[in-house]
Write a protein that holds these residues in place. Structure first.
Motif, mmCIF file in Angstrom:
data_model
loop_
_atom_site.group_PDB
_atom_site.id
_atom_site.type_symbol
_atom_site.label_atom_id
_atom_site.label_comp_id
_atom_site.label_asym_id
_atom_site.label_seq_id
_atom_site.Cartn_x
_atom_site.Cartn_y
_atom_site.Cartn_z
ATOM 1 N N GLN A 79 0.804 -1.226 0.000
ATOM 2 C CA GLN A 79 0.000 0.000 0.000
ATOM 3 C C GLN A 79 0.835 1.275 0.000
ATOM 4 O O GLN A 79 0.362 2.342 -0.376
ATOM 5 N N GLU A 80 2.092 1.188 0.388
ATOM 6 C CA GLU A 80 2.960 2.364 0.442
ATOM 7 C C GLU A 80 3.405 2.836 -0.936
ATOM 8 O O GLU A 80 3.784 3.990 -1.102
ATOM 9 N N VAL A 81 3.390 1.971 -1.923
ATOM 10 C CA VAL A 81 4.043 2.258 -3.194
ATOM 11 C C VAL A 81 3.315 3.305 -4.036
ATOM 12 O O VAL A 81 3.909 4.321 -4.431
ATOM 13 N N ARG A 82 2.065 3.083 -4.365
ATOM 14 C CA ARG A 82 1.387 3.975 -5.329
ATOM 15 C C ARG A 82 1.259 5.422 -4.859
ATOM 16 O O ARG A 82 1.443 6.335 -5.663
ATOM 17 N N PRO A 83 0.941 5.685 -3.577
ATOM 18 C CA PRO A 83 0.904 7.100 -3.157
ATOM 19 C C PRO A 83 2.250 7.805 -3.318
ATOM 20 O O PRO A 83 2.299 8.981 -3.673
ATOM 21 N N ILE A 84 3.338 7.091 -3.099
ATOM 22 C CA ILE A 84 4.661 7.712 -3.252
ATOM 23 C C ILE A 84 4.964 7.941 -4.726
ATOM 24 O O ILE A 84 5.501 8.989 -5.097
ATOM 25 N N LEU A 85 4.615 6.980 -5.576
ATOM 26 C CA LEU A 85 4.806 7.195 -7.018
ATOM 27 C C LEU A 85 4.069 8.456 -7.454
ATOM 28 O O LEU A 85 4.618 9.296 -8.173
ATOM 29 N N LYS A 86 2.830 8.575 -7.025
ATOM 30 C CA LYS A 86 2.015 9.734 -7.420
ATOM 31 C C LYS A 86 2.629 11.030 -6.875
ATOM 32 O O LYS A 86 2.728 12.028 -7.588
ATOM 33 N N LYS A 87 3.033 11.003 -5.619
ATOM 34 C CA LYS A 87 3.644 12.183 -4.991
ATOM 35 C C LYS A 87 4.875 12.648 -5.766
ATOM 36 O O LYS A 87 5.101 13.846 -5.939
ATOM 37 N N LEU A 88 5.668 11.692 -6.248
ATOM 38 C CA LEU A 88 6.912 12.026 -6.954
ATOM 39 C C LEU A 88 6.705 12.257 -8.451
ATOM 40 O O LEU A 88 7.651 12.605 -9.151
ATOM 41 N N GLY A 89 5.484 12.048 -8.939
ATOM 42 C CA GLY A 89 5.219 12.261 -10.360
ATOM 43 C C GLY A 89 5.710 11.131 -11.240
ATOM 44 O O GLY A 89 6.072 11.349 -12.394
ATOM 45 N N ILE A 90 5.729 9.915 -10.700
ATOM 46 C CA ILE A 90 6.177 8.751 -11.455
ATOM 47 C C ILE A 90 4.954 7.920 -11.844
ATOM 48 O O ILE A 90 4.188 7.484 -10.981
ATOM 49 N N CYS A 91 4.770 7.731 -13.140
ATOM 50 C CA CYS A 91 3.631 6.948 -13.630
ATOM 51 C C CYS A 91 3.760 5.487 -13.222
ATOM 52 O O CYS A 91 4.855 4.934 -13.200
ATOM 53 N N PHE A 117 -2.617 9.120 -14.290
ATOM 54 C CA PHE A 117 -1.171 9.180 -14.201
ATOM 55 C C PHE A 117 -0.595 7.772 -14.306
ATOM 56 O O PHE A 117 -0.042 7.232 -13.354
ATOM 57 N N SER A 118 -0.788 7.174 -15.485
ATOM 58 C CA SER A 118 -0.295 5.817 -15.693
ATOM 59 C C SER A 118 0.036 5.602 -17.157
ATOM 60 O O SER A 118 -0.459 6.299 -18.027
ATOM 61 N N MET A 119 0.878 4.621 -17.385
ATOM 62 C CA MET A 119 1.209 4.182 -18.726
ATOM 63 C C MET A 119 0.394 2.917 -18.949
ATOM 64 O O MET A 119 0.401 2.007 -18.121
ATOM 65 N N THR A 120 -0.343 2.865 -20.032
ATOM 66 C CA THR A 120 -1.222 1.738 -20.306
ATOM 67 C C THR A 120 -0.672 0.932 -21.465
ATOM 68 O O THR A 120 -0.229 1.492 -22.461
ATOM 69 N N THR A 121 -0.726 -0.387 -21.313
ATOM 70 C CA THR A 121 -0.183 -1.273 -22.329
ATOM 71 C C THR A 121 -1.070 -2.507 -22.482
ATOM 72 O O THR A 121 -1.868 -2.806 -21.600
ATOM 73 N N VAL A 122 -0.935 -3.209 -23.598
ATOM 74 C CA VAL A 122 -1.704 -4.440 -23.805
ATOM 75 C C VAL A 122 -0.947 -5.657 -23.301
ATOM 76 O O VAL A 122 -1.535 -6.725 -23.130
ATOM 77 N N SER A 123 0.362 -5.522 -23.046
ATOM 78 C CA SER A 123 1.149 -6.657 -22.590
ATOM 79 C C SER A 123 2.443 -6.148 -21.963
ATOM 80 O O SER A 123 2.739 -4.956 -22.016
ATOM 81 N N THR A 124 3.197 -7.060 -21.372
ATOM 82 C CA THR A 124 4.529 -6.743 -20.868
ATOM 83 C C THR A 124 5.474 -7.854 -21.300
ATOM 84 O O THR A 124 5.041 -8.867 -21.853
ATOM 85 N N HIS A 125 6.731 -7.681 -20.988
ATOM 86 C CA HIS A 125 7.732 -8.693 -21.336
ATOM 87 C C HIS A 125 7.512 -10.014 -20.589
ATOM 88 O O HIS A 125 8.045 -11.039 -20.971
ATOM 89 N N ASP A 126 6.734 -9.992 -19.513
ATOM 90 C CA ASP A 126 6.468 -11.195 -18.722
ATOM 91 C C ASP A 126 5.233 -11.960 -19.194
ATOM 92 O O ASP A 126 4.909 -13.004 -18.634
ATOM 93 N N LEU A 127 4.509 -11.421 -20.170
ATOM 94 C CA LEU A 127 3.230 -11.988 -20.596
ATOM 95 C C LEU A 127 3.274 -12.435 -22.052
ATOM 96 O O LEU A 127 4.157 -12.035 -22.803
#
Length: 159
Positions: A79-91, A117-127
């Motif tokens: 739960q700590e991760v996304r609020p900090i990403l948003k605070k720092l301006g990291i998608c 504030f996100s990058m959207t994709t249809v897949s990743t290198h793991d999928l």
């Protein structure tokens, strides 16, 4: 120093970079020598230290480079991760096939309801690739086709 050199080299050809498994900047699974993975624990052990550690590391990356970081914040995210990403301006990252109302109908979530504030994709290198997912998961592909108002075809084509 390693990150500084790497980001400097990246800046010669790129405008952004992806941080794979960003949760590792907040905490990482440590396994004592001569022990099995099940005997490990998160480092730091104290969960109250995770936010400060992750924020410090990410702030350092932002200070040493003008490149835009994109965080891979997928899977079980503390739960700590996304609020900090948003605070720092990291998608963060959104994978369309996973953006569903799992608690109720499993319907795909309309794009305009995604965290902007996100990058959207249809897949990743793991999928699977999109066409691989389409072929290997026909029930999901049919639901996605319906969501997009497409006529479902077993083979994904440019059409």
């Amino acid at each position: 120093a390693w990150w500084k050199e790497r980001l400097h080299a990246f800046s010669k050809g790129f405008h952004l970079y992806r941080i794979d498994h960003v949760m590792g900047f907040f905490r990482i699974w440590g396994i004592p020598a001569q022990k099995q993975a099940k005997d490990g624990h998160f480092v730091p052990k104290n969960r109250h230290l995770w936010a400060g550690l992750g924020e410090h590391i990410l702030e350092t990356l932002l200070e040493i480079s003008k490149l835009l970081p994109i965080a891979e914040d997928l899977g079980t995210v503390p739960q700590e991760v996304r609020p900090i990403l948003k605070k720092l301006g990291i998608c963060g990252t959104k994978v369309i096939r996973w953006e569903r109302d799992w608690a109720h109908s499993a319907a795909y979530i309309p794009y305009d309801l995604y965290e902007p504030f996100s990058m959207t994709t249809v897949s990743t290198h793991d999928l699977d690739t999109l066409s691989g997912w389409w072929q290997n998961s026909p029930d999901e592909a049919k639901a996605f086709a319906a969501f997009k108002n497409w006529t479902y075809e077993p083979k994904l084509t440019p059409k």
